[in-house]
Design a protein around this motif. Structure first.
Motif, PDB file in Angstrom:
ATOM      1  N   LEU A  47      18.294  -2.473  -8.464  1.00  0.00           N
ATOM      2  CA  LEU A  47      18.241  -3.530  -9.756  1.00  0.00           C
ATOM      3  C   LEU A  47      18.744  -4.988  -9.679  1.00  0.00           C
ATOM      4  O   LEU A  47      18.162  -5.648 -10.118  1.00  0.00           O
ATOM      5  N   GLY A  48      19.716  -5.115  -9.077  1.00  0.00           N
ATOM      6  CA  GLY A  48      20.313  -6.379  -8.737  1.00  0.00           C
ATOM      7  C   GLY A  48      19.375  -7.167  -8.085  1.00  0.00           C
ATOM      8  O   GLY A  48      18.933  -8.437  -8.222  1.00  0.00           O
ATOM      9  N   LEU A  49      18.728  -6.460  -7.013  1.00  0.00           N
ATOM     10  CA  LEU A  49      17.616  -7.360  -6.361  1.00  0.00           C
ATOM     11  C   LEU A  49      16.235  -7.790  -6.862  1.00  0.00           C
ATOM     12  O   LEU A  49      15.707  -8.679  -6.996  1.00  0.00           O
ATOM     13  N   VAL A  50      16.072  -6.808  -7.827  1.00  0.00           N
ATOM     14  CA  VAL A  50      14.917  -6.965  -8.680  1.00  0.00           C
ATOM     15  C   VAL A  50      15.300  -8.181  -9.704  1.00  0.00           C
ATOM     16  O   VAL A  50      14.275  -9.059 -10.059  1.00  0.00           O
ATOM     17  N   LEU A  51      16.407  -8.463 -10.119  1.00  0.00           N
ATOM     18  CA  LEU A  51      16.826  -9.524 -11.111  1.00  0.00           C
ATOM     19  C   LEU A  51      16.494 -10.828 -10.470  1.00  0.00           C
ATOM     20  O   LEU A  51      16.088 -11.771 -10.756  1.00  0.00           O
ATOM     21  N   LEU A  52      16.883 -10.718  -8.885  1.00  0.00           N
ATOM     22  CA  LEU A  52      16.424 -11.862  -8.014  1.00  0.00           C
ATOM     23  C   LEU A  52      15.291 -11.957  -7.566  1.00  0.00           C
ATOM     24  O   LEU A  52      14.736 -13.070  -7.644  1.00  0.00           O
ATOM     25  N   ALA A 251      13.373  -1.555  -3.589  1.00  0.00           N
ATOM     26  CA  ALA A 251      12.718  -2.415  -4.391  1.00  0.00           C
ATOM     27  C   ALA A 251      11.209  -2.717  -4.353  1.00  0.00           C
ATOM     28  O   ALA A 251      10.389  -2.489  -5.402  1.00  0.00           O
ATOM     29  N   VAL A 252      10.787  -2.665  -3.127  1.00  0.00           N
ATOM     30  CA  VAL A 252       9.403  -3.098  -2.982  1.00  0.00           C
ATOM     31  C   VAL A 252       8.466  -1.805  -3.162  1.00  0.00           C
ATOM     32  O   VAL A 252       7.650  -1.850  -4.008  1.00  0.00           O
ATOM     33  N   ILE A 253       8.983  -0.578  -2.737  1.00  0.00           N
ATOM     34  CA  ILE A 253       8.319   0.691  -2.837  1.00  0.00           C
ATOM     35  C   ILE A 253       8.127   0.986  -4.466  1.00  0.00           C
ATOM     36  O   ILE A 253       7.067   1.430  -4.855  1.00  0.00           O
ATOM     37  N   GLY A 254       9.369   0.937  -5.182  1.00  0.00           N
ATOM     38  CA  GLY A 254       9.196   1.150  -6.431  1.00  0.00           C
ATOM     39  C   GLY A 254       8.425   0.228  -7.261  1.00  0.00           C
ATOM     40  O   GLY A 254       7.610   0.317  -8.283  1.00  0.00           O
ATOM     41  N   GLY A 255       8.750  -1.111  -7.010  1.00  0.00           N
ATOM     42  CA  GLY A 255       7.955  -2.467  -7.726  1.00  0.00           C
ATOM     43  C   GLY A 255       9.041  -3.439  -8.052  1.00  0.00           C
ATOM     44  O   GLY A 255       9.758  -2.912  -8.958  1.00  0.00           O
ATOM     45  N   VAL A 256       9.020  -4.618  -7.446  1.00  0.00           N
ATOM     46  CA  VAL A 256      10.122  -5.531  -7.780  1.00  0.00           C
ATOM     47  C   VAL A 256       9.841  -6.147  -9.028  1.00  0.00           C
ATOM     48  O   VAL A 256      10.792  -6.992  -9.621  1.00  0.00           O
ATOM     49  N   LEU A 257       8.676  -6.068  -9.577  1.00  0.00           N
ATOM     50  CA  LEU A 257       8.533  -6.586 -10.716  1.00  0.00           C
ATOM     51  C   LEU A 257       8.870  -6.101 -12.070  1.00  0.00           C
ATOM     52  O   LEU A 257       8.726  -6.223 -13.282  1.00  0.00           O
ATOM     53  N   GLY A 261      11.180  -0.080 -11.146  1.00  0.00           N
ATOM     54  CA  GLY A 261      10.792  -0.007 -10.034  1.00  0.00           C
ATOM     55  C   GLY A 261      12.128   0.707  -9.031  1.00  0.00           C
ATOM     56  O   GLY A 261      11.963   1.394  -8.239  1.00  0.00           O
ATOM     57  N   PRO A 262      13.370   0.322  -9.155  1.00  0.00           N
ATOM     58  CA  PRO A 262      14.415   0.621  -8.282  1.00  0.00           C
ATOM     59  C   PRO A 262      14.760   2.199  -8.790  1.00  0.00           C
ATOM     60  O   PRO A 262      14.988   2.937  -7.542  1.00  0.00           O
ATOM     61  N   LEU A 263      14.608   2.757  -9.652  1.00  0.00           N
ATOM     62  CA  LEU A 263      14.589   4.173  -9.969  1.00  0.00           C
ATOM     63  C   LEU A 263      13.645   5.015  -9.082  1.00  0.00           C
ATOM     64  O   LEU A 263      14.111   5.917  -8.515  1.00  0.00           O
ATOM     65  N   VAL A 264      12.382   4.806  -9.197  1.00  0.00           N
ATOM     66  CA  VAL A 264      11.128   5.206  -8.563  1.00  0.00           C
ATOM     67  C   VAL A 264      11.540   5.051  -6.809  1.00  0.00           C
ATOM     68  O   VAL A 264      11.414   6.080  -6.158  1.00  0.00           O
ATOM     69  N   GLY A 265      12.050   3.844  -6.425  1.00  0.00           N
ATOM     70  CA  GLY A 265      12.249   3.383  -5.030  1.00  0.00           C
ATOM     71  C   GLY A 265      13.318   4.295  -4.560  1.00  0.00           C
ATOM     72  O   GLY A 265      13.286   4.924  -3.296  1.00  0.00           O
ATOM     73  N   ALA A 266      14.448   4.505  -5.501  1.00  0.00           N
ATOM     74  CA  ALA A 266      15.494   5.155  -4.864  1.00  0.00           C
ATOM     75  C   ALA A 266      15.490   6.607  -4.685  1.00  0.00           C
ATOM     76  O   ALA A 266      15.711   7.199  -3.837  1.00  0.00           O
ATOM     77  N   ALA A 267      14.423   7.300  -5.555  1.00  0.00           N
ATOM     78  CA  ALA A 267      14.171   8.479  -5.488  1.00  0.00           C
ATOM     79  C   ALA A 267      13.306   8.858  -4.295  1.00  0.00           C
ATOM     80  O   ALA A 267      13.523   9.750  -3.668  1.00  0.00           O
ATOM     81  N   VAL A 312       4.950   1.228  -6.692  1.00  0.00           N
ATOM     82  CA  VAL A 312       4.457   2.415  -7.505  1.00  0.00           C
ATOM     83  C   VAL A 312       4.326   2.080  -8.924  1.00  0.00           C
ATOM     84  O   VAL A 312       3.410   2.500  -9.596  1.00  0.00           O
ATOM     85  N   VAL A 313       5.339   1.647  -9.495  1.00  0.00           N
ATOM     86  CA  VAL A 313       5.440   1.571 -11.030  1.00  0.00           C
ATOM     87  C   VAL A 313       4.131   0.488 -11.355  1.00  0.00           C
ATOM     88  O   VAL A 313       3.298   0.674 -12.163  1.00  0.00           O
TER      89      VAL A 313
END
Length: 616
Positions: A47-52, A251-257, A261-267, A312-313
């Motif tokens: 999530l922190g990475l998505v913010l940046l 972040a990339v797999i879930g979707g950085v935008l 996305g972080p929830l999906v990517g972490a799962a 993914v998102v």
């Protein structure tokens, strides 16, 4: 429609928080609970990475370093200094924020792979310091870290730790969702698409990117503190560069935008890790456990980047958009433009001087793009700037708006010297502009795009934007009303919820004007707004510009359509090779032989009196 979208987002966050709150009740075995804890920590880091990365568009490989600051900060605070865990967590996050604030602006001047290398070096330096620090146990680390506790409540068993991590994740998700639709969030997302355009609407790019970097560090530090208090032991190994790469993959797999996305990517990463220990050994043997995980993660990352670059998102969002009925982006039946409500230009006296330029010069090496130009722009005036290609018209607008710094000369706005003021400060004083090639923000609706133009009107920062106080809600409502009013007067209200990058060229040109008007400017600079428009669209735009003039706005119009210019403007400023050739009324310029020779052209036929007729 926007209220429906906000309602769905709020319901989604509420549902996620409910699942996070009730989920652990259905999980009894400690192994699965441990997986949930790891999932939650990875998701907070991402999530922190998505913010940046996702919001601000700044690439970073330092997230594991920020986690190390949090983990070691909590460990030192609780074990060595005897502080409560909450105090240790807060102090560690503050240290991470201060460190990033100190180095953020120099680092964030870099772009692309240079920025990645700088953040990679930051993580590696910290990792080496921890590994070689005898005080902190070196590569072995140290233990004895107490479980997290607050207000007498101790999270000392696995189920309680699951609740702790998931509650923090829920708060982080709520923060990210709120921020995305806030004033500061829109500014960051605009920066990610085009820094020049965002700055021209009042966004201080360096400051905004530093804020995002600080937030990313705080999220990373909090995740590291959670790791320390759940594992009760720290050593440098989990905070190496490869862990930063893993979080980037999440972040990339879930979707950085998207904050989801972080929830999906972490799962997904958690499932891959489990498969690498339970499925891969049965297929490839016990020796393939680590390599199998790396191979699977790498393969999945390549597939996502090729097939689903938005993660993914993002892919699910595109699928949903295809399944829903397409929104029309055509104009409603346009009304004929009304006649000008103001007196002819010859009968109107000049208003107050808004913009005054003297001796303005811009050199690029040995090339003089603009040379010794004097210019005056009044309230309730449309000043046309014309000239052949390469005459310096767009360079002039870039100089006036602060995008470029003059080599020589002086620019005054309302009597104040703004010659060397950056674009965001010029915009804050009341100057807005459009661009020769319209710039819209992908992933943002038409309304959100125009809301970027209200940045100078609002005041709420990140902290205030996220917390829905009455004052913040009132300001956001006022900004939306201003944006909706700008869309309505430009005839785009029916497209408010359409993705901005789906609009036609004509709509995008008008959208840029609406975005400029939303900031309530005193001066509006228009760089070829009619280029590519059909005759009806040009007529509607001319009618709009006359209305703006009648309201007292000072307009500078760069345009190649001579028919539109001569019928619309009060005065014409002609440039040739960056220098002023002629300034006068449309009639004076139309009949000037030097202007005709340089730009307008001469018709082979002349009337009986020898007057030169301008070809359109």
């Amino acid at each position: 429609m926007n209220s429906l979208r906000k309602h769905r987002t709020a319901m989604g966050v509420a549902a996620a928080i409910l699942v996070i709150a009730l989920g652990p009740l259905a999980v009894d075995d400690t192994y699965t609970q441990g997986l949930i804890v790891n999932f939650g920590i990875d998701a907070v880091l991402a999530l922190g990475l998505v913010l940046l990365v996702g919001y601000a568009g700044q690439f970073s490989l330092a997230q594991a370093a920020f986690a190390a600051i949090g983990a070691y900060g909590s460990a030192i605070g609780t074990v060595r200094l005897g502080w409560p865990p909450l105090v240790s967590m807060v102090v560690a996050a503050a240290v991470a924020a201060l460190l990033v604030y100190a180095i953020g602006r120099p680092i964030l001047r870099l772009r692309g792979h240079f920025l990645a290398m700088a953040t990679l070096a930051l993580g590696e330096i910290l990792y080496l310091l921890l590994t070689n620090s005898e005080e902190l146990g070196g590569s072995s680390g140290f233990g004895g870290i107490p479980p997290f506790s607050v207000f007498g409540l101790s999270f000392d068993d696995q189920r309680a730790q699951v609740y702790l991590v998931l509650v923090v994740l829920a708060l982080g998700l709520w923060f990210a969702v709120r921020m995305k639709s806030s004033r500061e969030g829109r500014a960051l997302r605009a920066l990610r698409i085009n820094e020049t355009v965002a700055s021209a609407h009042g966004v201080d790019a360096a400051r905004a990117k530093t804020k995002a970097f600080v937030l990313s560090a705080v999220f990373g530090s909090v995740a590291g503190s959670l790791y320390a208090h759940t594992m009760m032991y720290v050593n440098p190994a989990p905070f190496g560069v490869m862990h930063s790469v893993e979080i980037l993959v999440v972040a990339v797999i879930g979707g950085v935008l998207s904050p989801w996305g972080p929830l999906v990517g972490a799962a997904v990463l958690t499932l891959i890790r489990e498969a690498s220990t339970s499925v891969i050994p049965g297929v490839l043997g016990e020796g393939a456990v680590g390599a199998g995980e790396e191979f699977t993660v790498g393969l999945l990352l390549v597939l996502v980047l090729v097939l689903m670059p938005e993660g993914v998102v993002g892919a699910l969002g595109r699928l949903r958009a295809r399944l829903l009925p397409a929104r029309s982006v055509a104009d409603p039946a346009p009304a004929q433009p009304s006649a000008p409500a103001t007196a002819p230009s010859s009968a109107r006296s000049p208003g107050r001087v808004r913009l005054q330029v003297s001796g303005l010069t811009k050199r690029f090496g040995g090339v003089v793009a603009v040379g010794d130009v004097d210019l005056v722009l009044h309230d309730s005036e449309i000043l046309g700037v014309i000239g052949p290609n390469g005459a310096g018209k767009s360079t002039l607008i870039n100089l006036l708006s602060g995008v470029l710094t003059p080599t020589e000369g002086r620019i005054e706005f309302d009597g104040e010297d703004v010659t060397r003021a950056p674009a965001h400060k010029v915009a804050a004083k009341g100057l807005a502009r459009t661009f020769q090639t319209p710039v819209v923000f992908g992933g943002m609706s038409v309304l959100e795009t125009v809301l970027v133009g209200t940045y100078t009107v609002g005041r709420a920062g990140i902290a205030r934007s996220v917390i829905p106080t009455p004052g913040v809600l009132r300001e956001e409502r006022q900004l939306r009303e201003a944006a909706e009013a700008a869309l309505a007067r430009c005839g785009l209200a029916h497209l408010a919820d359409v993705e901005a990058d789906q609009l036609s060229l004509g709509h995008q040109k008008v959208l840029e004007i609406a975005r400029g008007l939303a900031g309530r400017p005193a001066v509006l600079l228009l760089d070829e707004p009619a280029a590519g428009l059909n005759r009806a669209e040009k007529q509607r735009m001319a009618a709009l510009l006359r209305e703006l003039r009648a309201e007292g706005i000072a307009l500078l119009l760069v345009e190649h359509d001579m028919e539109m210019v001569m019928e619309l403007v009060d005065r014409v400023h002609v440039l040739e090779f960056g220098k002023t050739l002629r300034v006068g009324t449309p009639d004076e310029v139309r009949s000037d032989p030097e202007v005709i020779r340089a730009y307008l052209g001469v018709d082979e036929d002349e009337d009986e009196e020898g007057a030169i007729r301008v070809d359109h």
